[in-house]
Design a protein around this motif. Structure first.
Motif, short mmCIF file in Angstrom:
data_model
loop_
_atom_site.label_atom_id
_atom_site.label_comp_id
_atom_site.label_asym_id
_atom_site.label_seq_id
_atom_site.Cartn_x
_atom_site.Cartn_y
_atom_site.Cartn_z
N TYR A 259 46.16 45.51 36.57
CA TYR A 259 45.72 46.15 37.81
C TYR A 259 46.65 47.28 38.23
CZ TYR A 259 41.62 43.40 38.61
OH TYR A 259 40.35 42.86 38.49
N VAL A 260 47.93 47.18 37.89
CA VAL A 260 48.84 48.31 38.14
C VAL A 260 48.39 49.50 37.30
CG1 VAL A 260 51.20 49.16 37.81
CG2 VAL A 260 50.81 46.90 38.82
N SER B 62 41.48 46.55 46.73
CA SER B 62 41.36 45.13 47.08
C SER B 62 39.96 44.62 46.74
CB SER B 62 41.66 44.95 48.56
OG SER B 62 41.52 43.60 48.91
N SER C 138 38.58 40.38 39.20
CA SER C 138 39.79 39.70 38.72
C SER C 138 39.49 38.43 37.93
CB SER C 138 40.73 39.38 39.88
OG SER C 138 40.11 38.53 40.81
N GLU D 202 48.48 35.50 34.08
CA GLU D 202 48.55 36.01 35.45
C GLU D 202 49.42 37.26 35.52
OE1 GLU D 202 49.94 32.58 37.59
OE2 GLU D 202 47.94 31.66 37.65
N GLU D 203 50.54 37.25 34.80
CA GLU D 203 51.41 38.44 34.77
C GLU D 203 50.70 39.61 34.10
OE1 GLU D 203 55.28 37.65 33.12
OE2 GLU D 203 55.47 35.80 34.26
N GLN E 261 48.22 41.11 36.50
CA GLN E 261 48.88 41.94 37.50
C GLN E 261 49.24 43.30 36.90
OE1 GLN E 261 52.37 40.18 39.22
NE2 GLN E 261 52.83 41.95 40.46
N GLU E 262 49.79 43.31 35.69
CA GLU E 262 50.13 44.57 35.03
C GLU E 262 48.89 45.41 34.77
OE1 GLU E 262 52.14 43.46 31.45
OE2 GLU E 262 53.94 42.78 32.51
N TYR F 90 39.58 44.33 42.99
CA TYR F 90 40.26 43.12 42.52
C TYR F 90 39.39 41.89 42.77
CZ TYR F 90 43.77 39.53 41.82
OH TYR F 90 44.45 38.43 41.37
#
Length: 178
Positions: free
Chosen positions: A53-54, A21, A28, A46-47, A50-51, A24
């Protein structure tokens, strides 16, 4: 003293959710900017973020403090992920008029000659560059390779590849202006 971002990545490798967290929060905005610059679409960026950070969560154990700058490592993950999404985009659908033989969009003879002349000038200017520099320019701007992929292909550091491309483009511009 170790870099705080490096420390967070190392804690993420140990599956520390609070470190994730904090990582991020700290990174980010920069990584989103990278994704947005590549994809030019806010929702898709944005997608992609997210990918990315995965991928960071799943691959944090691969981070090496001695081999990587933490921000460079994170930026490479975000940029490569965005480039992968860009490459995976489906080609745009063909308009019905085009499919049914609408207006003839074949360039007229004058445009064909001008296009060939421009192509010949660009080719001649590329030939004036060192062979590996010209190959790198073709790879980046014609074949769509990322700077990282080209750096690996030519066995040079990433910043060296960026310098090659920047200087090569400046040389091409100068050549084309004469």
């Amino acid at each position: 003293m170790a870099d705080p971002i490096s420390d967070l990545i190392l804690r993420v490798a140990l599956r520390d959710r609070s470190a994730f967290s904090a990582l991020y929060e700290a990174t980010s905005a920069k990584l989103f900017g990278i994704c947005l610059r590549v994809l030019k679409d806010r929702a898709e960026a944005e997608e992609a973020l997210q990918e990315a950070y995965v991928k960071v969560w799943n691959n944090a154990s691969r981070f090496s403090i001695t081999a990587n700058s933490p921000i460079s490592w994170l930026a490479a993950i975000a940029r490569n992920n965005a480039i992968d999404r860009l490459r995976a985009r489906r080609p745009e659908t063909v308009e019905l008029d085009e499919e049914m033989g609408g207006a003839d969009e074949t360039p007229d003879p004058e445009r064909l000659v001008m296009s060939r002349e421009t192509g010949a000038r660009i080719s001649a200017c590329l030939d004036e560059l060192e062979a590996n520099r010209a190959d790198a320019v073709r790879g980046a701007y014609l074949d769509g390779y990322s700077y990282q992929e080209l750096a690996e292909q030519f066995s040079v550091p990433l910043n060296t590849m960026r310098t090659w491309l920047r200087r090569s483009l400046m040389s091409l511009r100068k050549c084309l202006e004469t």
